[in-house]
Motif scaffolding. Structure first.
Motif, PDB file in Angstrom:
ATOM      1  N   VAL A  66       0.833  -1.204   0.000  1.00  0.00           N
ATOM      2  CA  VAL A  66       0.000   0.000   0.000  1.00  0.00           C
ATOM      3  C   VAL A  66       0.869   1.256   0.000  1.00  0.00           C
ATOM      4  CG1 VAL A  66      -1.689   1.317   1.341  1.00  0.00           C
ATOM      5  CG2 VAL A  66      -1.963  -1.145   1.068  1.00  0.00           C
ATOM      6  N   ILE A  67       1.923   1.235   0.830  1.00  0.00           N
ATOM      7  CA  ILE A  67       2.834   2.393   0.868  1.00  0.00           C
ATOM      8  C   ILE A  67       3.473   2.615  -0.499  1.00  0.00           C
ATOM      9  CG2 ILE A  67       4.979   3.264   1.868  1.00  0.00           C
ATOM     10  CD1 ILE A  67       4.221   1.818   4.452  1.00  0.00           C
ATOM     11  N   LEU A  68       3.947   1.538  -1.124  1.00  0.00           N
ATOM     12  CA  LEU A  68       4.566   1.662  -2.435  1.00  0.00           C
ATOM     13  C   LEU A  68       3.559   2.132  -3.481  1.00  0.00           C
ATOM     14  CD1 LEU A  68       7.050   1.255  -4.230  1.00  0.00           C
ATOM     15  CD2 LEU A  68       6.345  -1.126  -4.536  1.00  0.00           C
ATOM     16  N   PHE A  69       2.324   1.639  -3.415  1.00  0.00           N
ATOM     17  CA  PHE A  69       1.294   2.037  -4.376  1.00  0.00           C
ATOM     18  C   PHE A  69       1.007   3.532  -4.283  1.00  0.00           C
ATOM     19  CE2 PHE A  69      -3.199   2.741  -5.416  1.00  0.00           C
ATOM     20  CZ  PHE A  69      -3.244   2.227  -6.712  1.00  0.00           C
ATOM     21  N   VAL A  70       0.848   4.036  -3.060  1.00  0.00           N
ATOM     22  CA  VAL A  70       0.591   5.477  -2.876  1.00  0.00           C
ATOM     23  C   VAL A  70       1.798   6.291  -3.302  1.00  0.00           C
ATOM     24  CG1 VAL A  70       0.078   7.248  -1.168  1.00  0.00           C
ATOM     25  CG2 VAL A  70      -1.069   5.024  -1.042  1.00  0.00           C
ATOM     26  N   TRP A  71       2.996   5.807  -2.966  1.00  0.00           N
ATOM     27  CA  TRP A  71       4.227   6.517  -3.315  1.00  0.00           C
ATOM     28  C   TRP A  71       4.373   6.632  -4.829  1.00  0.00           C
ATOM     29  CZ3 TRP A  71       9.711   4.876  -1.197  1.00  0.00           C
ATOM     30  CH2 TRP A  71      10.607   5.940  -1.406  1.00  0.00           C
ATOM     31  N   GLU A  72       4.077   5.559  -5.551  1.00  0.00           N
ATOM     32  CA  GLU A  72       4.175   5.596  -7.015  1.00  0.00           C
ATOM     33  C   GLU A  72       3.176   6.572  -7.618  1.00  0.00           C
ATOM     34  OE1 GLU A  72       5.736   1.059  -8.049  1.00  0.00           O
ATOM     35  OE2 GLU A  72       3.598   1.553  -8.156  1.00  0.00           O
ATOM     36  N   ARG A  73       2.011   6.725  -6.984  1.00  0.00           N
ATOM     37  CA  ARG A  73       1.039   7.682  -7.495  1.00  0.00           C
ATOM     38  C   ARG A  73       1.482   9.120  -7.234  1.00  0.00           C
ATOM     39  NH1 ARG A  73       0.093   3.737  -9.491  1.00  0.00           N
ATOM     40  NH2 ARG A  73      -1.899   2.695  -9.950  1.00  0.00           N
ATOM     41  N   LEU A  74       2.165   9.345  -6.116  1.00  0.00           N
ATOM     42  CA  LEU A  74       2.610  10.706  -5.789  1.00  0.00           C
ATOM     43  C   LEU A  74       3.886  11.088  -6.527  1.00  0.00           C
ATOM     44  CD1 LEU A  74       1.969  10.693  -1.919  1.00  0.00           C
ATOM     45  CD2 LEU A  74       0.531  11.685  -3.720  1.00  0.00           C
ATOM     46  N   ASN A  75       4.861  10.175  -6.575  1.00  0.00           N
ATOM     47  CA  ASN A  75       6.135  10.486  -7.228  1.00  0.00           C
ATOM     48  C   ASN A  75       6.752   9.167  -7.701  1.00  0.00           C
ATOM     49  OD1 ASN A  75       8.763  11.276  -7.960  1.00  0.00           O
ATOM     50  ND2 ASN A  75       8.753  12.946  -6.461  1.00  0.00           N
TER      51      ASN A  75
ATOM     52  N   LYS B  40       9.131   8.488  -9.911  1.00  0.00           N
ATOM     53  CA  LYS B  40      10.582   8.429 -10.051  1.00  0.00           C
ATOM     54  C   LYS B  40      11.259   8.171  -8.703  1.00  0.00           C
ATOM     55  CE  LYS B  40      14.560  10.818 -12.019  1.00  0.00           C
ATOM     56  NZ  LYS B  40      15.429  10.425 -10.903  1.00  0.00           N
ATOM     57  N   ASP B  41      10.846   8.907  -7.673  1.00  0.00           N
ATOM     58  CA  ASP B  41      11.433   8.673  -6.351  1.00  0.00           C
ATOM     59  C   ASP B  41      11.108   7.272  -5.844  1.00  0.00           C
ATOM     60  OD1 ASP B  41      12.566  11.129  -6.318  1.00  0.00           O
ATOM     61  OD2 ASP B  41      11.108  12.056  -4.954  1.00  0.00           O
ATOM     62  N   ALA B  42       9.909   6.792  -6.147  1.00  0.00           N
ATOM     63  CA  ALA B  42       9.545   5.447  -5.715  1.00  0.00           C
ATOM     64  C   ALA B  42      10.429   4.401  -6.377  1.00  0.00           C
ATOM     65  CB  ALA B  42       8.073   5.176  -6.039  1.00  0.00           C
ATOM     66  N   GLU B  43      10.695   4.561  -7.670  1.00  0.00           N
ATOM     67  CA  GLU B  43      11.557   3.607  -8.366  1.00  0.00           C
ATOM     68  C   GLU B  43      12.991   3.673  -7.864  1.00  0.00           C
ATOM     69  OE1 GLU B  43      11.131   4.575 -12.445  1.00  0.00           O
ATOM     70  OE2 GLU B  43       9.145   3.634 -12.672  1.00  0.00           O
ATOM     71  N   ASP B  44      13.453   4.891  -7.484  1.00  0.00           N
ATOM     72  CA  ASP B  44      14.849   5.055  -7.066  1.00  0.00           C
ATOM     73  C   ASP B  44      15.088   4.606  -5.627  1.00  0.00           C
ATOM     74  OD1 ASP B  44      15.441   6.072  -9.550  1.00  0.00           O
ATOM     75  OD2 ASP B  44      15.257   8.168  -8.936  1.00  0.00           O
ATOM     76  N   TYR B  45      14.123   4.830  -4.745  1.00  0.00           N
ATOM     77  CA  TYR B  45      14.374   4.643  -3.318  1.00  0.00           C
ATOM     78  C   TYR B  45      13.516   3.568  -2.663  1.00  0.00           C
ATOM     79  CZ  TYR B  45      16.585   9.193  -4.018  1.00  0.00           C
ATOM     80  OH  TYR B  45      17.363  10.217  -4.490  1.00  0.00           O
ATOM     81  N   ALA B  46      12.615   2.941  -3.414  1.00  0.00           N
ATOM     82  CA  ALA B  46      11.732   1.950  -2.790  1.00  0.00           C
ATOM     83  C   ALA B  46      12.527   0.790  -2.200  1.00  0.00           C
ATOM     84  CB  ALA B  46      10.717   1.437  -3.809  1.00  0.00           C
ATOM     85  N   GLY B  47      13.536   0.316  -2.926  1.00  0.00           N
ATOM     86  CA  GLY B  47      14.343  -0.786  -2.424  1.00  0.00           C
ATOM     87  C   GLY B  47      15.066  -0.436  -1.138  1.00  0.00           C
TER      88      GLY B  47
END
Length: 318
Positions: free
Chosen positions: A261-270, A272-279
């Motif tokens: 859920v956190i990753l899903f919301v993060w991808e909707r907001l930003n 690029k940052d989600a792809e760079d820092y999610a890991g």
């Protein structure tokens, strides 16, 4: 647009980089005689010591395990290098079923589980070492230094791992169905050892049919995900992810759901940052959750209870 000359320059540069990496990686290569002699020495130590710890596991069974392990270690290392996933428990089950069946009812469970642990230790270490070599190749590090680091880490683990186990064993009720550390794999491996001794006849009614049915269903679901367009396949569940909560409990599924859920919301907001820092964020959350078990164990040993607790029960009892 890039011209043919630019493409040639890029390919030549890439080829030079590969040669440079190969030269550095192979410069300090480990002699084959050293690796073989080290394996023989470790096998000799295990053949002498393990039967004293687990008497049902005779010395010749330990020897057979060490003879079979290199072939399985090669397969696991190759698969780990391709997929970054080490299915080490799958190889351990081979030794478990075979040794448990050979020993029989008199000590077969102990011998099967012990041989499985020996097999998994060898196969997992080989895959970890291969990953270290892969990292050394990509970072232009010496293969010998990576190997020495692995030896130092393994030696430290021989001391730290028993102490950590003692800490958990003293602080918590390990294996309790109602406790926080249920040790589900212990129950599963014990039942598999019993299965290797007694055969399928001792399974509950329709158990084998259910296993075969779910196995076929998992294959069909995976096949359906592969042949369905991506816009539809993303809504088809992954059988492996569905199976994990059955092994480790629902708390793992809840953690993964919250993270999703956190990753899903993060991808909707930003995105690029989600792809760079999610890991990195996910690794931090997982490590933080794991590190907390150490002070939690210390507090439990000292009999210090938290000031607040929450309990859910039937309305009548409350």
């Amino acid at each position: 647009m890039l011209s043919d000359d630019d493409d040639d320059d890029d390919s030549s540069q890439l080829e030079l980089e590969h040669k440079w990496r190969d030269e550095i990686f192979l410069k300090d290569r480990i002699p084959s005689w050293f690796a073989a002699s080290g394996y023989v020495v470790l096998a000799a130590i295990s053949i002498v010591t393990i039967p004293f710890i687990f008497p049902p596991l005779k010395w010749y069974l330990v020897l057979c395990t060490y003879i079979l392990a290199p072939a399985l270690a090669f397969c696991n290392s190759y698969g780990t290098g391709l997929t970054d996933w080490s299915p080490v428990s799958t190889y351990g089950k081979i030794g478990l079923f075979v040794i448990a069946a050979l020993v029989g009812p008199n000590g077969g469970v102990i011998a099967g589980i012990a041989s499985s642990a020996v097999m998994m230790s060898i196969v997992a270490t080989a895959a970890d070492l291969m990953q270290d070599f892969k990292t050394g190749y990509l970072t232009l590090s010496s293969a010998r230094s990576m190997f020495v680091s692995q030896l130092i880490g393994t030696a430290m683990g021989c001391v730290i791992a028993p102490l950590t186990f003692w800490l958990f064993w003293t602080a918590f009720d390990i294996g309790s169905p109602d406790g926080p550390y249920k040790a589900p794999y212990a129950v599963i491996f014990r039942e598999m050892a019993i299965l290797g001794i007694e055969g399928f006849s001792e399974l509950p009614k329709h158990c084998l049919a259910l296993c075969c049915g779910f196995f076929v269903a998992a294959l069909l679901i995976n096949l359906l995900r592969d042949v369905t367009p991506k816009k539809f396949s993303q809504y088809i569940p992954i059988p492996m992810a569905m199976a994990v909560p059955f092994y480790v409990g629902a708390y793992f599924a809840v953690d993964m759901f919250v993270g999703t859920v956190i990753l899903f919301v993060w991808e909707r907001l930003n995105r690029k940052d989600a792809e760079d820092y999610a890991g990195a964020v996910a690794s931090g959350l997982i490590c933080g959750d794991g590190i907390w078990t150490i002070p939690s164990a210390i507090l439990s040993i000292l009999r210090i209870n938290p000031p607040i607790c929450m309990y859910f029960g039937p309305s009548a009892s409350s």
